[in-house]
Design a protein around this motif. Structure first.
Motif, PDB file in Angstrom:
ATOM      1  N   HIS A 100       0.802  -1.225   0.000  1.00 31.17           N
ATOM      2  CA  HIS A 100       0.000   0.000   0.000  1.00 31.17           C
ATOM      3  C   HIS A 100       0.832   1.271   0.000  1.00 31.17           C
ATOM      4  CE1 HIS A 100      -3.429  -2.610   0.756  1.00 31.17           C
ATOM      5  NE2 HIS A 100      -2.761  -3.155   1.762  1.00 31.17           N
ATOM      6  N   GLY A 101       2.069   1.174  -0.410  1.00 33.55           N
ATOM      7  CA  GLY A 101       2.904   2.369  -0.491  1.00 33.55           C
ATOM      8  C   GLY A 101       3.119   3.054   0.839  1.00 33.55           C
ATOM      9  N   GLY A 102       3.019   2.300   1.923  1.00 34.13           N
ATOM     10  CA  GLY A 102       3.244   2.881   3.245  1.00 34.13           C
ATOM     11  C   GLY A 102       2.034   3.577   3.833  1.00 34.13           C
ATOM     12  N   GLU A 103       0.890   3.510   3.146  1.00 30.44           N
ATOM     13  CA  GLU A 103      -0.329   4.162   3.621  1.00 30.44           C
ATOM     14  C   GLU A 103      -1.297   3.121   4.188  1.00 30.44           C
ATOM     15  OE1 GLU A 103      -0.760   7.454   3.652  1.00 30.44           O
ATOM     16  OE2 GLU A 103       1.215   7.726   2.735  1.00 30.44           O
ATOM     17  N   VAL A 104      -2.070   3.539   5.176  1.00 34.02           N
ATOM     18  CA  VAL A 104      -3.118   2.672   5.723  1.00 34.02           C
ATOM     19  C   VAL A 104      -4.298   2.689   4.755  1.00 34.02           C
ATOM     20  CG1 VAL A 104      -4.747   2.323   7.620  1.00 34.02           C
ATOM     21  CG2 VAL A 104      -2.403   3.092   8.095  1.00 34.02           C
ATOM     22  N   PRO A 105      -4.729   1.538   4.256  1.00 31.43           N
ATOM     23  CA  PRO A 105      -5.819   1.514   3.283  1.00 31.43           C
ATOM     24  C   PRO A 105      -7.173   1.800   3.916  1.00 31.43           C
ATOM     25  CG  PRO A 105      -5.199  -0.723   3.859  1.00 31.43           C
ATOM     26  CD  PRO A 105      -4.205   0.175   4.546  1.00 31.43           C
ATOM     27  N   ALA A 106      -8.002   2.537   3.203  1.00 30.21           N
ATOM     28  CA  ALA A 106      -9.370   2.823   3.665  1.00 30.21           C
ATOM     29  C   ALA A 106     -10.312   1.763   3.105  1.00 30.21           C
ATOM     30  CB  ALA A 106      -9.792   4.221   3.242  1.00 30.21           C
ATOM     31  N   ASP A 107      -9.973   0.523   3.298  1.00 30.12           N
ATOM     32  CA  ASP A 107     -10.713  -0.597   2.713  1.00 30.12           C
ATOM     33  C   ASP A 107     -10.729  -1.740   3.722  1.00 30.12           C
ATOM     34  OD1 ASP A 107     -11.726  -2.118   0.158  1.00 30.12           O
ATOM     35  OD2 ASP A 107     -10.148  -3.375   1.022  1.00 30.12           O
ATOM     36  N   ARG A 108     -11.914  -2.244   4.006  1.00 23.35           N
ATOM     37  CA  ARG A 108     -12.050  -3.270   5.030  1.00 23.35           C
ATOM     38  C   ARG A 108     -11.251  -4.528   4.713  1.00 23.35           C
ATOM     39  NH1 ARG A 108     -15.427  -4.182   8.946  1.00 23.35           N
ATOM     40  NH2 ARG A 108     -16.944  -2.624   8.257  1.00 23.35           N
ATOM     41  N   LEU A 114      -4.219  -7.586   7.077  1.00 19.35           N
ATOM     42  CA  LEU A 114      -3.002  -7.265   7.814  1.00 19.35           C
ATOM     43  C   LEU A 114      -2.923  -8.088   9.101  1.00 19.35           C
ATOM     44  CD1 LEU A 114      -3.146  -3.367   7.485  1.00 19.35           C
ATOM     45  CD2 LEU A 114      -1.665  -4.924   6.184  1.00 19.35           C
ATOM     46  N   PRO A 115      -1.722  -8.489   9.507  1.00 18.77           N
ATOM     47  CA  PRO A 115      -1.570  -9.273  10.743  1.00 18.77           C
ATOM     48  C   PRO A 115      -2.107  -8.527  11.956  1.00 18.77           C
ATOM     49  CG  PRO A 115       0.448  -9.321   9.450  1.00 18.77           C
ATOM     50  CD  PRO A 115      -0.439  -8.300   8.808  1.00 18.77           C
ATOM     51  N   GLY A 116      -2.880  -9.222  12.778  1.00 21.45           N
ATOM     52  CA  GLY A 116      -3.402  -8.633  14.001  1.00 21.45           C
ATOM     53  C   GLY A 116      -4.629  -7.771  13.822  1.00 21.45           C
ATOM     54  N   VAL A 117      -5.138  -7.672  12.596  1.00 24.30           N
ATOM     55  CA  VAL A 117      -6.288  -6.805  12.318  1.00 24.30           C
ATOM     56  C   VAL A 117      -7.509  -7.664  12.018  1.00 24.30           C
ATOM     57  CG1 VAL A 117      -7.231  -4.970  10.880  1.00 24.30           C
ATOM     58  CG2 VAL A 117      -4.781  -4.988  11.441  1.00 24.30           C
ATOM     59  N   GLY A 118      -8.484  -7.628  12.905  1.00 25.87           N
ATOM     60  CA  GLY A 118      -9.748  -8.306  12.677  1.00 25.87           C
ATOM     61  C   GLY A 118     -10.835  -7.303  12.354  1.00 25.87           C
ATOM     62  N   ARG A 119     -12.065  -7.761  12.381  1.00 25.99           N
ATOM     63  CA  ARG A 119     -13.180  -6.899  12.005  1.00 25.99           C
ATOM     64  C   ARG A 119     -13.320  -5.697  12.954  1.00 25.99           C
ATOM     65  NH1 ARG A 119     -17.493  -7.156   8.669  1.00 25.99           N
ATOM     66  NH2 ARG A 119     -19.274  -5.847   9.233  1.00 25.99           N
ATOM     67  N   LYS A 120     -13.167  -5.939  14.257  1.00 23.55           N
ATOM     68  CA  LYS A 120     -13.312  -4.841  15.209  1.00 23.55           C
ATOM     69  C   LYS A 120     -12.261  -3.757  14.970  1.00 23.55           C
ATOM     70  CE  LYS A 120     -11.636  -4.857  19.325  1.00 23.55           C
ATOM     71  NZ  LYS A 120     -11.285  -5.171  20.735  1.00 23.55           N
ATOM     72  N   THR A 121     -11.008  -4.168  14.817  1.00 19.31           N
ATOM     73  CA  THR A 121      -9.938  -3.195  14.569  1.00 19.31           C
ATOM     74  C   THR A 121     -10.176  -2.439  13.269  1.00 19.31           C
ATOM     75  OG1 THR A 121      -8.313  -4.470  15.809  1.00 19.31           O
ATOM     76  CG2 THR A 121      -7.451  -2.955  14.158  1.00 19.31           C
ATOM     77  N   ALA A 122     -10.574  -3.156  12.227  1.00 21.42           N
ATOM     78  CA  ALA A 122     -10.858  -2.504  10.950  1.00 21.42           C
ATOM     79  C   ALA A 122     -11.979  -1.489  11.105  1.00 21.42           C
ATOM     80  CB  ALA A 122     -11.214  -3.547   9.894  1.00 21.42           C
ATOM     81  N   ASN A 123     -13.005  -1.843  11.859  1.00 23.09           N
ATOM     82  CA  ASN A 123     -14.115  -0.918  12.066  1.00 23.09           C
ATOM     83  C   ASN A 123     -13.674   0.355  12.777  1.00 23.09           C
ATOM     84  OD1 ASN A 123     -16.242  -2.251  10.817  1.00 23.09           O
ATOM     85  ND2 ASN A 123     -16.826  -3.389  12.649  1.00 23.09           N
ATOM     86  N   VAL A 124     -12.811   0.217  13.778  1.00 24.26           N
ATOM     87  CA  VAL A 124     -12.317   1.396  14.493  1.00 24.26           C
ATOM     88  C   VAL A 124     -11.530   2.303  13.551  1.00 24.26           C
ATOM     89  CG1 VAL A 124     -10.827   2.236  16.333  1.00 24.26           C
ATOM     90  CG2 VAL A 124     -12.263   0.239  16.726  1.00 24.26           C
ATOM     91  N   VAL A 125     -10.626   1.722  12.763  1.00 25.29           N
ATOM     92  CA  VAL A 125      -9.804   2.520  11.859  1.00 25.29           C
ATOM     93  C   VAL A 125     -10.665   3.189  10.795  1.00 25.29           C
ATOM     94  CG1 VAL A 125      -7.953   2.418  10.145  1.00 25.29           C
ATOM     95  CG2 VAL A 125      -7.744   1.138  12.283  1.00 25.29           C
ATOM     96  N   LEU A 126     -11.596   2.465  10.224  1.00 22.56           N
ATOM     97  CA  LEU A 126     -12.476   3.046   9.219  1.00 22.56           C
ATOM     98  C   LEU A 126     -13.309   4.178   9.805  1.00 22.56           C
ATOM     99  CD1 LEU A 126     -13.658  -0.215   7.426  1.00 22.56           C
ATOM    100  CD2 LEU A 126     -12.139   1.529   6.474  1.00 22.56           C
ATOM    101  N   ASN A 127     -13.753   4.012  11.033  1.00 21.54           N
ATOM    102  CA  ASN A 127     -14.573   5.022  11.692  1.00 21.54           C
ATOM    103  C   ASN A 127     -13.761   6.259  12.047  1.00 21.54           C
ATOM    104  OD1 ASN A 127     -15.705   6.370  14.203  1.00 21.54           O
ATOM    105  ND2 ASN A 127     -17.396   4.973  13.783  1.00 21.54           N
ATOM    106  N   VAL A 128     -12.682   6.062  12.788  1.00 20.94           N
ATOM    107  CA  VAL A 128     -11.936   7.185  13.353  1.00 20.94           C
ATOM    108  C   VAL A 128     -11.049   7.868  12.309  1.00 20.94           C
ATOM    109  CG1 VAL A 128     -10.244   7.848  15.104  1.00 20.94           C
ATOM    110  CG2 VAL A 128     -12.007   6.151  15.647  1.00 20.94           C
TER     111      VAL A 128
END
Length: 214
Positions: A100-108, A114-128
């Motif tokens: 991702h070119g060093g960027e956090v993707p805005a895609d679930r 990504l390692p350690g990222v489940g649905r809850k973590t993805a939801n927090v990142v997408l939200n915040v």
């Protein structure tokens, strides 16, 4: 709880806390992602005690990947499951650079890959980080959804789906923060403090706890 009642419940929380925010310390989508990954089965307060030094040493994925798991570990030894989290943080940083070119993707899907990222973590990142109206269900929200009747469910996903369905659309993005903070500080696991709950009149919990004697 009906959809109308759920709306009133959330509006009562909104009046009490009109501008809710995550309690995790972060400055970029990357530092938010790392903080949320570290917060699994650990309090936000514990994470906030170790991340300032970690982010000073590694503010981005390139620096974090360079640290590697062995370099990340000393910063986070005070939190639960630190060995696995150190590996995940280093690995997800490498994948952000590679994919991702060093960027956090805005895609679930990309986040959950990504390692350690489940649905809850993805939801927090997408939200915040990206302003999406997602609902991240942690232990507090799962408990609150079932206890109050707001969104009963046997699994976090069932509670999430019920909340998304019942929340008024204009309240959905902030609802995650209202509910997690309410569950953390008022609607507590062992002894809910019903006497100071702004939404008590809209709650279906039968065993409401009265104020303690003076």
């Amino acid at each position: 709880m009906s959809a109308a009642q759920a709306g009133e419940f959330l509006r009562a929380l909104a009046m009490h806390n009109p501008k809710p925010e995550t309690e995790l310390l972060y400055s970029t989508p990357f530092t938010l992602l790392v903080a949320v990954v570290l917060s699994a089965q650990t309090t936000d307060a514990a994470v906030n005690r170790c991340t300032p030094a970690l982010f000073a040493a590694a503010p981005g994925p390139a620096e974090m990947a360079a640290l590697g798991a062995e370099g990340v570990a000393p910063f986070i030894r005070s939190i639960g499951l630190w060995q696995g989290k150190a590996k995940n943080v280093a690995a997800l940083s490498r994948l952000l650079l590679e994919r991702h070119g060093g960027e956090v993707p805005a895609d679930r899907a990309a986040l959950e890959a990504l390692p350690g990222v489940g649905r809850k973590t993805a939801n927090v990142v997408l939200n915040v980080a990206f302003g999406e109206s997602t609902m991240a269900v942690d232990t507090h929200i799962f408990r609150l959804g079932n206890r109050t009747g707001l969104a009963p469910g046997r699994t976090p996903r069932e509670v999430e789906d019920a909340l998304v369905q019942r929340c008024p659309p204009e309240l959905l993005r902030d609802a995650h923060h209202w509910l997690i903070l309410h569950g953390r500080y008022v609607c507590k696991a062992r002894l809910p403090e019903c006497w100071r709950c702004p939404a008590a009149s809209h709650c279906n919990y039968r065993d409401k706890v009265p104020a303690p004697a003076a």
